[in-house]
Design a protein around this motif. Sequence first.
Motif, short mmCIF file in Angstrom:
data_model
loop_
_atom_site.label_atom_id
_atom_site.label_comp_id
_atom_site.label_asym_id
_atom_site.label_seq_id
_atom_site.Cartn_x
_atom_site.Cartn_y
_atom_site.Cartn_z
N LEU A 18 0.87 -1.17 0.00
CA LEU A 18 0.00 0.00 0.00
C LEU A 18 0.91 1.22 0.00
CD1 LEU A 18 -1.73 -2.38 1.22
CD2 LEU A 18 -3.11 -0.61 2.30
N PHE A 19 0.94 1.89 -1.14
CA PHE A 19 2.01 2.84 -1.38
C PHE A 19 1.45 4.22 -1.71
CE2 PHE A 19 5.30 4.48 -4.43
CZ PHE A 19 6.27 4.73 -3.46
N SER A 20 1.62 5.15 -0.77
CA SER A 20 1.08 6.50 -0.95
C SER A 20 2.13 7.47 -1.48
CB SER A 20 0.56 7.03 0.38
OG SER A 20 1.67 7.30 1.24
N GLY A 21 3.40 7.04 -1.46
CA GLY A 21 4.47 7.96 -1.86
C GLY A 21 5.02 8.77 -0.70
N GLY A 22 4.59 8.46 0.51
CA GLY A 22 5.09 9.15 1.69
C GLY A 22 6.33 8.47 2.26
N ASP A 45 -6.73 6.76 -5.01
CA ASP A 45 -7.13 8.14 -5.29
C ASP A 45 -8.50 8.32 -4.64
OD1 ASP A 45 -8.00 10.51 -6.25
OD2 ASP A 45 -7.82 9.99 -8.38
N TYR A 46 -8.50 8.93 -3.46
CA TYR A 46 -9.79 9.12 -2.79
C TYR A 46 -10.10 10.61 -2.65
CZ TYR A 46 -6.71 9.30 1.31
OH TYR A 46 -5.71 9.60 2.19
N GLY A 47 -9.70 11.35 -3.69
CA GLY A 47 -10.03 12.76 -3.72
C GLY A 47 -9.09 13.60 -2.89
N GLN A 48 -7.83 13.14 -2.75
CA GLN A 48 -6.84 13.94 -2.05
C GLN A 48 -6.80 15.32 -2.67
OE1 GLN A 48 -6.10 10.83 -3.19
NE2 GLN A 48 -4.52 9.86 -1.94
N ARG A 49 -6.59 16.31 -1.84
CA ARG A 49 -6.53 17.66 -2.38
C ARG A 49 -5.31 17.84 -3.27
NH1 ARG A 49 -7.34 21.99 2.32
NH2 ARG A 49 -7.14 20.34 3.83
N HIS A 50 -4.32 16.98 -3.10
CA HIS A 50 -3.05 17.27 -3.74
C HIS A 50 -2.57 16.15 -4.63
CE1 HIS A 50 -3.21 20.66 -1.21
NE2 HIS A 50 -3.39 19.87 -0.18
N ALA A 51 -2.58 16.45 -5.91
CA ALA A 51 -2.06 15.51 -6.89
C ALA A 51 -0.58 15.26 -6.63
CB ALA A 51 -2.26 16.05 -8.29
N VAL A 52 0.05 16.15 -5.84
CA VAL A 52 1.49 16.03 -5.56
C VAL A 52 1.79 14.69 -4.88
CG1 VAL A 52 1.27 17.31 -3.38
CG2 VAL A 52 3.47 17.20 -4.51
N LEU A 54 0.19 11.84 -5.35
CA LEU A 54 0.15 10.77 -6.35
C LEU A 54 1.36 10.84 -7.28
CD1 LEU A 54 -3.70 10.78 -7.06
CD2 LEU A 54 -2.41 9.06 -5.80
N LYS A 55 1.85 12.06 -7.52
CA LYS A 55 3.06 12.21 -8.34
C LYS A 55 4.29 11.66 -7.62
CE LYS A 55 2.11 16.30 -10.89
NZ LYS A 55 2.19 17.74 -10.66
N ALA A 56 4.34 11.88 -6.31
CA ALA A 56 5.47 11.40 -5.51
C ALA A 56 5.61 9.89 -5.64
CB ALA A 56 5.29 11.80 -4.05
N ARG A 57 4.49 9.19 -5.76
CA ARG A 57 4.53 7.73 -5.87
C ARG A 57 5.40 7.32 -7.07
NH1 ARG A 57 0.44 5.23 -7.42
NH2 ARG A 57 0.66 3.44 -6.05
N GLN A 58 5.14 7.98 -8.20
CA GLN A 58 5.89 7.61 -9.41
C GLN A 58 7.35 8.01 -9.29
OE1 GLN A 58 4.50 5.56 -11.31
NE2 GLN A 58 2.51 5.85 -10.33
N TYR A 208 0.48 17.43 4.46
CA TYR A 208 -0.96 17.47 4.19
C TYR A 208 -1.33 18.60 3.23
CZ TYR A 208 -1.88 14.40 8.24
OH TYR A 208 -1.93 13.36 9.12
N LEU A 209 -0.49 19.64 3.17
CA LEU A 209 -0.87 20.81 2.38
C LEU A 209 -0.30 20.78 0.97
CD1 LEU A 209 -0.53 23.57 5.14
CD2 LEU A 209 -2.52 22.20 4.51
N GLY A 210 0.44 19.73 0.63
CA GLY A 210 0.96 19.62 -0.73
C GLY A 210 2.11 20.57 -1.03
N ASP A 211 2.69 21.14 0.03
CA ASP A 211 3.78 22.12 -0.11
C ASP A 211 5.08 21.38 -0.45
OD1 ASP A 211 5.81 24.06 0.46
OD2 ASP A 211 4.41 25.10 1.78
N ARG A 212 5.82 21.88 -1.44
CA ARG A 212 7.09 21.23 -1.82
C ARG A 212 8.30 22.09 -1.46
NH1 ARG A 212 7.73 16.13 -1.99
NH2 ARG A 212 9.43 16.29 -3.48
#
Length: 247
Positions: A18-22, A45-52, A54-58, A208-212
Amino acid sequence: MANRMSEDPTSNVGALVLFSGGQDSTACLAWALQQYGRVETVGFDYGQRHAVELKARQKVRRAILRRFADWAPRLGPDHRLNLRAFGAIGETAMTSDRAIEVTERGLPSTFVPGRNLVFLTYAAALADRRGLGVLVGGMCETDFSGYPDCRRDTLDAMQTALNLGMARDFVIETPLMRLTKAQTWALAKGLGGEALVEVTISESHTCYLGDRTMHDWGAGCGTCPACELRARGWGEWVAAGRPALTP
Ligand code: ZN
């Protein structure tokens, strides 16, 4: 079922992470790659506010393929499942615009009720289809987030329910269950050396805020509960001399 693992104990046991990219699931992915000959990943993908996220996973997967020659041949496909209907029920800070706060139940408002139970059910159905016998998750009892579906008791009950309900013998592995956040950094070093620590810092995403915005410990806003936990764990690990923990 022809592909049932238990019928052939010598079969090449595979794992679904189970891989969230965290940070936590990056450590879990490395742990699984160390143990199993075949490892696949699943993200929700359960409607996270931040596509970031899901991108981190890749990005993490690509970095592992590039930098870890022993693990690369074991890393199989990634699966992404749409759980937006479930996310809509959660209606918490993670999925809507409510502020992140601690609720009257003592849980962070980012808590989506029963989230891990739903994730594990979907993961088990997928693992069945993929012929994978082990589910690996980064659930942890020691980070004080208070998520009741991260407790080992809950996961033992879930494992029993899945195996009864699917007539399988899945094992749910939770390598981080008893670790502190500092020990999760130590585990990353123990599994993949400084290279995995670097991948975790530069590619994984927890905020949580998608800040990079980059810090020593990785990217994030630095003030949300997820960043605070990650930064504190990092600080403790550095203060302890960056030890390595071997699983
Ligand atoms: Zn943050």
